[in-house]
Design a protein around this motif. Structure first.
Motif, short mmCIF file in Angstrom:
data_model
loop_
_atom_site.label_atom_id
_atom_site.label_comp_id
_atom_site.label_asym_id
_atom_site.label_seq_id
_atom_site.Cartn_x
_atom_site.Cartn_y
_atom_site.Cartn_z
N ALA A 131 0.84 -1.20 0.00
CA ALA A 131 0.00 0.00 0.00
C ALA A 131 0.87 1.24 0.00
CB ALA A 131 -0.92 0.00 1.22
N GLU A 132 0.28 2.37 -0.38
CA GLU A 132 1.00 3.64 -0.41
C GLU A 132 0.97 4.28 0.98
OE1 GLU A 132 1.13 7.82 -2.98
OE2 GLU A 132 -0.38 6.29 -3.41
N LEU A 133 2.07 4.88 1.39
CA LEU A 133 2.17 5.51 2.71
C LEU A 133 2.57 6.97 2.55
CD1 LEU A 133 2.28 5.47 5.82
CD2 LEU A 133 4.62 4.57 5.64
N ILE A 134 1.79 7.86 3.18
CA ILE A 134 2.06 9.29 3.13
C ILE A 134 2.10 9.83 4.55
CG2 ILE A 134 1.24 11.54 2.35
CD1 ILE A 134 -0.19 10.09 0.06
N PHE A 135 3.17 10.52 4.89
CA PHE A 135 3.27 11.24 6.15
C PHE A 135 2.89 12.70 5.88
CE2 PHE A 135 6.40 7.79 6.63
CZ PHE A 135 5.91 7.20 7.80
N SER A 136 2.20 13.31 6.85
CA SER A 136 1.69 14.66 6.64
C SER A 136 1.85 15.47 7.91
CB SER A 136 0.21 14.58 6.25
OG SER A 136 -0.41 15.84 6.32
N SER A 137 2.29 16.73 7.76
CA SER A 137 2.47 17.57 8.94
C SER A 137 2.78 19.01 8.53
CB SER A 137 3.63 17.05 9.80
OG SER A 137 3.90 17.91 10.88
N PRO A 138 2.42 19.99 9.38
CA PRO A 138 2.89 21.36 9.15
C PRO A 138 4.29 21.58 9.69
CG PRO A 138 1.48 21.33 11.07
CD PRO A 138 1.50 19.93 10.53
N THR A 139 4.76 20.64 10.55
CA THR A 139 6.10 20.71 11.14
C THR A 139 6.67 19.31 11.22
OG1 THR A 139 5.08 20.60 13.33
CG2 THR A 139 5.73 22.78 12.53
N PRO A 140 7.31 18.82 10.17
CA PRO A 140 7.83 17.45 10.19
C PRO A 140 8.74 17.21 11.39
CG PRO A 140 8.04 18.42 8.01
CD PRO A 140 7.61 19.52 8.92
N SER A 141 8.67 16.00 11.92
CA SER A 141 9.64 15.63 12.94
C SER A 141 11.04 15.75 12.34
CB SER A 141 9.40 14.20 13.41
OG SER A 141 9.65 13.29 12.35
N LEU A 142 12.03 15.90 13.19
CA LEU A 142 13.39 16.04 12.68
C LEU A 142 13.81 14.77 11.92
CD1 LEU A 142 15.26 18.52 13.08
CD2 LEU A 142 16.66 17.07 14.53
N ALA A 143 13.35 13.62 12.41
CA ALA A 143 13.64 12.36 11.71
C ALA A 143 13.00 12.35 10.34
CB ALA A 143 13.15 11.18 12.54
N GLY A 144 11.75 12.84 10.24
CA GLY A 144 11.07 12.89 8.95
C GLY A 144 11.73 13.87 7.99
N TYR A 145 12.15 15.02 8.52
CA TYR A 145 12.83 16.02 7.70
C TYR A 145 14.15 15.46 7.17
CZ TYR A 145 15.23 20.37 6.43
OH TYR A 145 15.92 21.35 5.76
N TYR A 146 14.90 14.80 8.02
CA TYR A 146 16.21 14.26 7.64
C TYR A 146 16.08 13.14 6.62
CZ TYR A 146 20.84 12.12 8.25
OH TYR A 146 22.09 11.60 8.04
N ARG A 147 15.05 12.33 6.77
CA ARG A 147 14.88 11.17 5.88
C ARG A 147 14.31 11.55 4.51
NH1 ARG A 147 10.73 6.08 6.89
NH2 ARG A 147 11.01 5.11 4.83
N PHE A 148 13.26 12.40 4.52
CA PHE A 148 12.53 12.65 3.28
C PHE A 148 12.93 13.95 2.58
CE2 PHE A 148 9.65 9.92 5.75
CZ PHE A 148 9.41 8.93 4.81
N HIS A 149 13.58 14.88 3.29
CA HIS A 149 13.92 16.18 2.72
C HIS A 149 12.72 16.81 2.01
CE1 HIS A 149 18.11 15.39 3.61
NE2 HIS A 149 18.01 14.23 2.99
N PRO A 150 11.58 16.92 2.70
CA PRO A 150 10.39 17.46 2.03
C PRO A 150 10.56 18.93 1.70
CG PRO A 150 10.00 17.27 4.38
CD PRO A 150 11.34 16.64 4.12
#
Length: 606
Positions: free
Chosen positions: A259-278
């Motif tokens: 399945a497709e997975l999408i993370f969503s936030s107005p302030t990504p966690s630092l781990a999410g920012y580091y991993r995905f570079h959104p």
């Protein structure tokens, strides 16, 4: 035939599945996912069939026969069973815990509703790798979610939200009637939870919106998972074993279901920012700063700067409301005797008691309340000092300044208060989802520094997320004021310049320098005991044992938690920092079950 069974009874972390012989009369009926009755420790219990095979154990093992089928119906899917196995290894918890907590209570009349077998699912598409949606306004978020739901096609969609109250709020914003989605959370009545379970298993509903417990439903055709507000600490079960994270559960779930997975936030966690570079969205907030150091130099010793005081008066004259944010409840953070220095502490957790406006003392961690005595219990002195700043103290001061205006406090201790007629609201993070924001013409942080002056490594990240959460809710035409003693900090500069990259890059440099996630993985190991000396002694013995294991990790010496006791028990923590998490976890899997293990902890001092 041999069946590997995961019992529904809680087992030690070293045990997940137990092997049983299948009686000949059941060999043609038994299937993976069914519930069976098994003998265990001198009695009988139920368990789920996790695997069927013919591999015999070593000769010195004597297997027992399972007793019977609880029903010929399927209760768990293959993907669920695989998920429980993966999570049990990652979080060093028995798979039986995941089965125990997720299994619905099924009445005899409900068994016929369950399927005899699950239809095989053909996946004709290749989902994108997990990706991130970084939004600036809630309107952007809802529009994006609606597009995702329309494009999802046949199959099931799961949206995981942090809090129960978020479920109906999100459904309303997405124009979903109660017939179009199913709410799922831990407070559902038994019948409603079974209905959600059955709907997921039989593919009767397409959209599920729920909190973290919804991740364990038996989805038969899962196509899309959205983790809403990925940064929220509520996406982690931190106070009960298994201490799992929604992100980890959903990644495994989507991998198993393709399945497709999408993370969503107005302030990504630092781990999410580091991993995905959104890519960060463009924002154009105009924020005014009040330097509290300058206020002190000019002998303004109140907690309201001249800028904020003048702005409050202007907004009130324009018939608009004012919201003042301070994430501290009560009238004062601690209270002590001015004569001998005795500080009033919670008898359960030893944290300072907070003074309320009714002269009662409260501990909001333990929900302990007591009356403020007329005299010091140590020296008998009548003089008390209230230290620090709380919401009620601000409200008391404002009532003297603006006696003709209605002023309300909104935090978890005043949750039943009606604020619809209040012109000034003083609130904590608790208030953010309960305010009619279009009425407000001024939003201010009374003391931004309170949010990050903590010893936790996540304090800056949490502070930034809290501030953005507040600013995101504020109306476009509202005046925004931040009062701070640190206007030069990267966090404040990034807010003023609308440049989130400045904060994230600064925080990543700090984490890398001092070896914190996302550059290493953390494991918190805890010892608890009703006696302080015993707890300390056990923690020291555990430290020596861990040293002897030669773990591929940096190990801290044991230390007491900040509030000393939780639920009447003392607690000591040891922290592991490692770049080889699998090997580290493998070395810890035989630790006794009364030792708490928290992989990727949200707090180190609790």
């Amino acid at each position: 035939m041999i069946a590997d069974i995961i019992p529904t009874k809680k087992l030690p972390r070293s045990l997940s599945a137990l092997s049983y012989l299948v009686p000949e009369n059941l060999s043609g009926q038994i299937k993976v996912g069914q519930l069976v009755t098994i003998p265990l420790r001198g009695s009988f219990t139920t368990g789920v069939v996790a695997n069927l095979h013919s591999k015999r154990p070593p000769r010195h093992f004597t297997l027992k026969y399972l007793t019977s089928l609880a029903s010929d119906k399927i209760v768990f899917t293959n993907q669920q069973i695989q998920l429980f196995s993966l999570l049990s290894k990652y979080y060093l918890s028995s798979a039986s815990l995941f089965v125990h907590y997720s299994l619905p209570k099924i009445l005899p009349s409900e068994w016929p509703l369950l399927p005899d077998q699950l239809a095989s699912r053909r996946v004709s598409f290749r989902p994108r790798p997990p990706h991130y949606f970084w939004w600036a306004t809630e309107t952007d978020k809802y529009h994006h979610y609606q597009k995702l739901l329309l494009a999802s096609g046949p199959g099931q969609v799961l949206i995981v939200v942090p809090k129960i109250t978020d479920i109906s709020a999100l459904a309303a914003k997405l124009d979903l009637s109660s017939q179009k989605y199913l709410p799922v959370h831990s407070d559902l009545p038994r019948a409603a939870y079974f209905h959600a379970w059955l709907s997921a298993l039989n593919n009767q509903k397409q959209i599920f919106i729920g909190t973290r417990s919804a991740c364990f439903l038996p989805f038969s055709h899962l196509r899309l998972v959205i983790v809403d507000n990925e940064h929220s600490p509520d996406h982690k079960q931190y106070d009960l074993t298994p201490r799992y994270e929604v992100s980890q559960v959903c990644e495994n779930n989507c991998r198993l279901h393709r399945a497709e997975l999408i993370f969503s936030s107005p302030t990504p966690s630092l781990a999410g920012y580091y991993r995905f570079h959104p890519k960060s969205p463009k924002t154009n907030r105009h924020i005014e700063l009040a330097d509290l150091r300058y206020e002190l130099e000019n002998k303004n010793y109140t907690f309201l700067s001249d800028l904020l005081t003048n702005s409050i008066a202007k907004v009130l004259s324009d018939q608009k409301n004012v919201f003042l944010f301070l994430n501290k409840k009560g009238a004062a953070r601690s209270n002590r005797c001015a004569d001998c220095g005795h500080t009033f502490l919670c008898p359960t957790c030893s944290l300072p008691l907070v003074k309320q406006s009714d002269n009662r003392l409260a501990c909001y961690y333990c929900q302990h309340f007591e009356d403020l005595p007329p005299f010091c219990p140590v020296c008998g002195g009548p003089n008390f000092q209230s230290l620090g700043l709380g919401t009620q103290k601000i409200a008391t001061y404002l009532r003297r300044l603006y006696p003709s205006h209605s002023i309300a406090v909104l935090d978890s201790s005043t949750s039943n208060q009606n604020i619809s007629e209040s012109q000034i609201v003083v609130g904590t993070e608790f208030a953010l989802d309960k305010i009619d924001w279009p009425k407000f013409g001024l939003v201010s942080l009374v003391n931004a520094d309170e949010l990050w002056y903590h010893s936790e490594f996540l304090s800056n990240e949490r502070a930034y997320q809290t501030i953005i959460s507040l600013l995101t809710r504020a109306p476009k035409n509202a005046k925004l004021i931040i009062q701070t003693f640190s206007p030069e900090s990267a966090l404040i500069r990034s807010l003023i310049t609308n440049n989130p990259r400045e904060f994230y890059q600064s925080e990543l440099l700090f984490r890398e320098k001092f070896r914190y996630p996302p550059f290493v993985s953390l494991v918190k190991i805890s010892i608890q005991n009703h006696h302080s000396n015993t707890c300390q002694s056990q923690a020291k013995k555990l430290y020596q044992k861990l040293v002897s294991l030669h773990l591929p990790a940096e190990l801290s010496e044991p230390f007491p938690i900040a509030r000393q006791k939780i639920r009447g028990r003392f607690k000591y923590n040891l922290i592991l920092k490692t770049k080889d998490l699998p090997s580290t976890l493998s070395a810890l899997e035989n630790l006794p079950s009364d030792i708490l293990i928290d992989v990727n902890p949200q707090t180190l001092l609790d």
